[in-house]
Design an enzyme around this catalytic site. Sequence first.
Site, PDB file in Angstrom:
ATOM      1  N   SER A  20       0.838  -1.197   0.000  1.00 61.96           N
ATOM      2  CA  SER A  20       0.000   0.000   0.000  1.00 61.96           C
ATOM      3  C   SER A  20       0.880   1.257   0.000  1.00 61.96           C
ATOM      4  CB  SER A  20      -0.960  -0.062   1.198  1.00 61.96           C
ATOM      5  OG  SER A  20      -2.075   0.747   0.974  1.00 61.96           O
ATOM      6  N   ASP A  64      -1.390  14.186  13.859  1.00 60.21           N
ATOM      7  CA  ASP A  64      -1.613  15.551  13.342  1.00 60.21           C
ATOM      8  C   ASP A  64      -1.064  15.690  11.925  1.00 60.21           C
ATOM      9  OD1 ASP A  64      -2.792  16.204  15.715  1.00 60.21           O
ATOM     10  OD2 ASP A  64      -1.021  17.200  16.565  1.00 60.21           O
ATOM     11  N   HIS A  91      -7.384  -6.141   0.696  1.00 57.83           N
ATOM     12  CA  HIS A  91      -6.240  -5.221   0.617  1.00 57.83           C
ATOM     13  C   HIS A  91      -5.095  -5.660   1.534  1.00 57.83           C
ATOM     14  CE1 HIS A  91      -4.004  -1.639  -0.139  1.00 57.83           C
ATOM     15  NE2 HIS A  91      -4.158  -1.163   1.078  1.00 57.83           N
TER      16      HIS A  91
END
Length: 254
Positions: free
Chosen positions: A85, A176, A235
Site C-alpha cells: 500500500s 496531526d 487489501h
Amino acid sequence: MDLYSNIIGEGKPFVILHGFLGMGDNWKSLGKAFNEAGFQIHLVDQRNHGRSLWSDTFNYEVLAEDIKDYCEKRNLKDIVLLGHSMGGKTAMLFATLYPELVEKLIVADISPRFYPVHHDSILEGLCALDFETLKSRGEADEVLSNYISELGIRQFLLKNLYWEEKGRLGLRLDLDVLKEDVAEVGEALPSHLAYAGETLFLRGDRSEYIGVGDESIIKRHFPEAKIKTISNAGHWLHAENPEAFFEAVNEFLR
C-alpha cells in the site's frame, strides 16, 4: 532521518515497508518466514509511524530518501524491496530513483496511479481517542467501533497503542501530520519514472486497489512486472492469506 527497524537474522538484505497507519511489526511473522528462506529481514518503520521519528514533512520524496539513508548507513546493496500500500508507493519511487540499490521489487496491492483520499473515517476514529480518559485497548476499540465497523481494521489500528507510562496509553503515530498530509498517500508515481528490474505486483482477489485498467500503467513504469492475484484476500493480502502470499514471493525470489 534514521529510521527504526527490527532486523531479523543474516542473509541477503530484504527490506519490508508497511502501509499507512501500520508499522514494521505488522510483518513479523512473514519476516521470520522469509528469514528462514535465507534473507536478512529489515522491518522498517517509516517516518511518523511506529518507533521512527516524527516530522512535519511527509511525502513520498522524503519517504524514499529516508530508505536511501537507511541503506547507506547499513551498507545495504542489491536489496530485495517489498512494500504494501503506502509502503508500495515508497518502494516504487525508491526503485525508480535508485535502481542501482534494488535487485528485485515486490509491490503489494497498490498501483502507480493516483488514489483519492479514503481514510477519513479511520482518521476521525483515531482522533476521537481521548488518552486522558482511556484506560484499556477494549475501551479504545469501543470508541473506534463508532467509526469503523470492520473488526480486522480496528485490530490493525489498535496495534499502534502502547503504554506511554503506567496507566497512560498513547499512539505510535504522528496523527496531526498524517491527518494534515493524508492526500500525499494517494499521489501517483511521477509519469516519467520507470524501473527496468524484475518486479512482482501482488493483488488481493477481493481488493479493488489494482484493477484491470491498472495493468497498462504498471507495465509503463515497470516493463518487467509480473502481476499475480492472491486468492481469498482483500487489501491486507499478506495478513488474510499469508501462506499464498509467502509462496508467491518465494517463487518470484527463487
